[in-house]
Write a protein that holds these residues in place. Structure first.
Motif, mmCIF file in Angstrom:
data_model
loop_
_atom_site.group_PDB
_atom_site.id
_atom_site.type_symbol
_atom_site.label_atom_id
_atom_site.label_comp_id
_atom_site.label_asym_id
_atom_site.label_seq_id
_atom_site.Cartn_x
_atom_site.Cartn_y
_atom_site.Cartn_z
ATOM 1 N N UNK A 42 0.809 -1.219 0.000
ATOM 2 C CA UNK A 42 0.000 0.000 0.000
ATOM 3 C C UNK A 42 0.845 1.272 0.000
ATOM 4 N N UNK A 43 2.123 1.158 0.297
ATOM 5 C CA UNK A 43 3.022 2.330 0.286
ATOM 6 C C UNK A 43 3.380 2.751 -1.143
ATOM 7 N N UNK A 44 3.175 1.839 -2.106
ATOM 8 C CA UNK A 44 3.472 2.130 -3.499
ATOM 9 C C UNK A 44 2.287 2.837 -4.147
ATOM 10 N N UNK A 45 2.566 3.890 -4.865
ATOM 11 C CA UNK A 45 1.538 4.612 -5.604
ATOM 12 C C UNK A 45 1.399 3.942 -6.971
ATOM 13 N N UNK A 46 0.631 2.866 -6.983
ATOM 14 C CA UNK A 46 0.462 2.070 -8.194
ATOM 15 C C UNK A 46 -1.025 1.763 -8.394
ATOM 16 N N UNK A 47 -1.403 1.510 -9.641
ATOM 17 C CA UNK A 47 -2.801 1.111 -9.889
ATOM 18 C C UNK A 47 -3.113 -0.227 -9.225
ATOM 19 N N UNK A 48 -4.390 -0.487 -9.053
ATOM 20 C CA UNK A 48 -4.825 -1.705 -8.365
ATOM 21 C C UNK A 48 -4.311 -2.974 -9.028
ATOM 22 N N UNK A 49 -4.240 -3.010 -10.362
ATOM 23 C CA UNK A 49 -3.780 -4.222 -11.029
ATOM 24 C C UNK A 49 -2.302 -4.500 -10.730
ATOM 25 N N UNK A 50 -1.506 -3.446 -10.581
ATOM 26 C CA UNK A 50 -0.093 -3.615 -10.221
ATOM 27 C C UNK A 50 0.011 -4.072 -8.768
ATOM 28 N N UNK A 51 -0.797 -3.503 -7.896
ATOM 29 C CA UNK A 51 -0.805 -3.930 -6.495
ATOM 30 C C UNK A 51 -1.225 -5.389 -6.369
ATOM 31 N N UNK A 52 -2.151 -5.810 -7.201
ATOM 32 C CA UNK A 52 -2.584 -7.219 -7.211
ATOM 33 C C UNK A 52 -1.420 -8.106 -7.655
ATOM 34 N N UNK A 53 -0.695 -7.662 -8.672
ATOM 35 C CA UNK A 53 0.468 -8.413 -9.150
ATOM 36 C C UNK A 53 1.543 -8.493 -8.053
#
Length: 181
Positions: A42-53
């Motif tokens: 959650x500390x990464x500012x990434x889209x949900x699909x990247x966070x899922x990956x």
């Protein structure tokens, strides 16, 4: 995962040190994906699909750590394989007539490696793993803001030179820019 991909392409030594750090990060979060999501992903500012990956990647590492029995200490086989690959490459560099500069860096580092290995409980650890362990230990000491002797700093500087040279040569070979024959 994002950092690992980048480091693996650019600098194999940094990649391995990073992966050891990831193993410790997973352990610090008790191999609990929910803690890793909250404290890391959650500390990464990434889209949900990247966070899922990223979540899938960490879950895969957690599963491997449990399966391989390295939940408390030790390294994943994928990381051991990097050491094996680098050791094979290192030995090829030492045999290559076209690599006198690499050999010079290695022989300048060798006394430090020998000293570290005499202090180690496990004498069967490959030379390069000894170098990586020393560098990783040094990085942990720095993170803890512990004092490091000048002698240790000199050894780490030389070991870093060897691992840097190895990484550069490794990337050159992977990019098709190095012929050791």
């Amino acid at each position: 995962m994002l950092i690992a991909k980048q480091k693996k392409k650019e600098n194999i030594a940094e990649y391995l040190l990073y992966m050891w750090q990831v193993e410790d990060l997973i352990r610090a979060n008790k191999l609990d994906i929910e803690l890793i999501k909250a404290n890391v992903i959650e500390k990464f500012d990434q889209p949900d699909d990247v966070k899922k990956e990223m979540t899938d990647w960490y879950e895969g590492l957690i599963d491997m750590m449990r399966y391989e029995g390295v939940a408390e200490k030790g390294h994943l086989q994928i990381n051991k394989n990097v050491i094996i690959d680098l050791t094979d490459f290192h030995l090829r560099l030492l045999k290559a007539l076209s690599e006198p500069d690499y050999k010079a860096v290695y022989y300048k580092t060798l006394p430090f490696i020998v000293e570290l290995r005499t202090k180690s409980e496990d004498k069967s650890i490959p030379e390069l793993e000894t170098c990586f362990s020393a560098l990783y230990g040094y990085l942990l000491l720095r993170l803890q803001q512990k004092e490091v002797s000048g002698e240790t700093q000199a050894a780490i500087a030389q070991i870093s030179s060897l691992l840097r040279a190895l990484s550069v040569k490794y990337k050159q070979e992977k990019d098709g820019e190095l012929d050791l024959n």
